[in-house]
Design an enzyme around this catalytic site. Structure first.
Site, PDB file in Angstrom:
ATOM      1  N   ASP A  71       0.811  -1.217   0.000  1.00  0.00           N
ATOM      2  CA  ASP A  71       0.000   0.000   0.000  1.00  0.00           C
ATOM      3  C   ASP A  71       0.846   1.269   0.000  1.00  0.00           C
ATOM      4  O   ASP A  71       1.324   1.703   1.053  1.00  0.00           O
ATOM      5  CB  ASP A  71      -0.912  -0.011   1.239  1.00  0.00           C
ATOM      6  CG  ASP A  71      -1.860   1.164   1.250  1.00  0.00           C
ATOM      7  OD1 ASP A  71      -2.132   1.734   0.171  1.00  0.00           O
ATOM      8  OD2 ASP A  71      -2.341   1.530   2.345  1.00  0.00           O
ATOM      9  N   ASP A 116      -1.574   5.113  -6.033  1.00  0.00           N
ATOM     10  CA  ASP A 116      -1.697   4.277  -4.845  1.00  0.00           C
ATOM     11  C   ASP A 116      -1.736   2.807  -5.251  1.00  0.00           C
ATOM     12  O   ASP A 116      -2.557   2.425  -6.084  1.00  0.00           O
ATOM     13  CB  ASP A 116      -2.982   4.661  -4.106  1.00  0.00           C
ATOM     14  CG  ASP A 116      -3.194   3.844  -2.854  1.00  0.00           C
ATOM     15  OD1 ASP A 116      -2.246   3.172  -2.404  1.00  0.00           O
ATOM     16  OD2 ASP A 116      -4.311   3.864  -2.312  1.00  0.00           O
TER      17      ASP A 116
END
Ligand SMILES: *[C@@H]1O[C@H](CO)[C@@H](O)[C@H](O)[C@H]1NC(C)=O
Ligand SMILES: *[C@@H]1O[C@H](CO)[C@@H](O)[C@H](O)[C@H]1NC(C)=O
Ligand SMILES: *[C@@H]1O[C@H](CO)[C@@H](O)[C@H](O)[C@H]1NC(C)=O
Ligand SMILES: *[C@@H]1O[C@H](CO)[C@@H](O)[C@H](O)[C@H]1NC(C)=O
Length: 403
Positions: free
Chosen positions: A73, A275
């Site tokens: 992440d 992301d």
């Protein structure tokens, strides 16, 4: 919620939308130790075969080292995993980490300078341990204590290498959608991130998210990170990685989108974030409108559209019914491009339907976000000090050969 970060695990078929908040607390990181040169730090990356649509990094914690599968992440900073004793843990597929069995696990007193919190909230538990409290954009949460622990990674020659005293979260009370993982590996730019502990660069190469058998996906941290291909400026702001997006093409056709749709305003609103922990991409209305209109017009009369509250969906099967569909290209400053073929732009629902894996950004945070589906078949390199990001379309199997 104010204490949220960007990780957003979105089910395509789920009928919630995804809003993004911010960390309410920050951990100040202690000076990082020197590492021997020529050390490289890698993590094997595995596509999550469950329907979450995420990539998981396989790294080990503790002594003896215990493997963990963590969501990769780049939209949050903390590395955490579920820990015994569980007050509430989600189902995980490997044994839950037991800190009492690790000789290198040390809780962090809340008086430690490394336990500095951004808000005035008390972050001490009754035993004066430093606490953490994460809420992600999809509502998933994790609570527990901050500790220092040994992290074991792999090296390019298939050996292992360990890093001592990494700040990790030991989550005792966790819920939400984590797929096959036991926690999250935050690759964000804040000091608490493992990225900062190991230098100022990282790269990941990812293949097909639907293929858990593909063994060449890889995360590289530190100086060995692969920054090659097309460059574009990387702008670190408020804990996120922003890019300067300039436009979208579909085939040869450049969509008529005002550049302002991709820009962050002086007050910090909007912009375009990349992301690896969010599945789908988000576009503000001024960009989503023209893209979806073009897709609708290309599929008009060919496939049957299906109503969905969030996504643009059709009856059919991507590989069978979208042959010849043009590549959608996201254009960035400096000439870097991200090309989305049909398997990066659409996602099958597994039972005769598929949807465009791009959602209109409708919430208070009107920003664009490039999710991980759009990054399949690319090596993406981040240089936090040189402030650049690179995209290279590549079969990860060839990555080592091309360096
Ligand atoms: C991160 O660490 C650097 C160097 O140790 C320090 O100068 C900086 O203030 C820290 N940033 C935050 C947000 O804590
Ligand atoms: C993770 O790595 C360990 C060895 O470090 C290995 O035994 C395990 O099978 C790996 N898990 C996955 C899902 O690849
Ligand atoms: C789509 O069709 C192909 C070829 O007909 C088939 O192999 C594949 O399993 C189908 N995929 C889905 C998700 O239904
Ligand atoms: C997938 O899409 C098809 C076609 O629209 C629909 O009939 C089916 O119910 C959908 N399946 C799921 C799980 O949403």
């Amino acid at each position: 919620m104010t204490n949220s970060t960007l990780l957003c695990l979105v089910f395509l078929v789920a009928s919630f939308s995804c809003s993004h908040g911010r960390f309410a607390f920050k951990l100040i990181y202690s000076p990082r130790p020197r590492h021997p040169s020529l050390q490289d730090y890698r993590g094997d990356v595995v596509a999550d075969a469950s329907n979450n649509g995420q990539f998981m990094v396989n790294i080990s914690l503790g002594e003896p080292p215990v493997p963990q599968l963590l969501v990769m992440d780049s939209g949050s900073d903390l590395l955490w995993t579920q820990c015994l004793p569980c007050i509430n843990c989600f189902k995980q597929f490997t044994p839950i980490f037991d800190p009492s069995k690790s000789s290198t696990y040390k809780t962090l007193p809340c008086t430690s300078p490394s336990c500095t919190v951004g808000s005035s909230e008390d972050k001490c538990d009754p035993n004066n341990n430093c606490e953490f409290d994460m809420t992600y954009a999809d509502g998933s949460t994790a609570n527990g204590v901050i500790a220092t622990e040994k992290v074991t990674l792999t090296t390019s020659d298939e050996g292992i290498t360990s890093v001592l005293d990494v700040l990790i979260g030991c989550g005792h009370e966790n819920q939400g959608i984590y797929g096959q993982t036991s926690g999250v590996l935050g690759l964000g730019p804040e000091n608490v991130s493992l990225v900062r502990k190991l230098g100022s660069k990282f790269s990941y190469c990812i293949g097909n998210i639907r293929d858990p058998q593909y063994s060449y996906n890889q995360l590289i941290l530190g100086n060995d990170a692969v920054l090659q291909g097309d460059n574009t400026p990387l702008d670190i702001y408020d804990g996120f990685y922003y890019l300067t997006m300039e436009g979208i093409r579909i085939g040869e056709k450049r969509l008529n989108i005002d550049r302002g749709a991709f820009e962050r305003t002086a007050s910090g609103e909007g912009g375009t974030v990349i992301d690896s922990g969010t599945t789908v991409s988000f576009l503000v209305e001024a960009a989503y409108g023209p893209l979806s209109a073009e897709v609708i017009s290309l599929l008009q009369g060919k496939l049957e559209r299906v109503n969905d509250p969030i996504f643009l969906c059709y009856k059919g099967n991507i590989s069978r019914d979208l042959t010849g569909f043009p590549v959608v290209t996201f254009e960035f400053a400096g000439g870097a491009e991200l090309g989305l073929d049909v398997l990066s732009l659409f996602i099958d629902n597994g039972s005769g339907g598929f949807c465009m894996a791009v959602q209109e950004s409708r919430n208070d945070d009107q920003w664009n976000m490039i999710g991980v589906l759009a990054q399949q078949n690319y090596n993406v390199g981040y240089d936090l000090v040189g402030k650049q990001l690179t995209f290279q379309r590549i079969d990860c199997e060839l990555l080592e050969l091309s360096i």
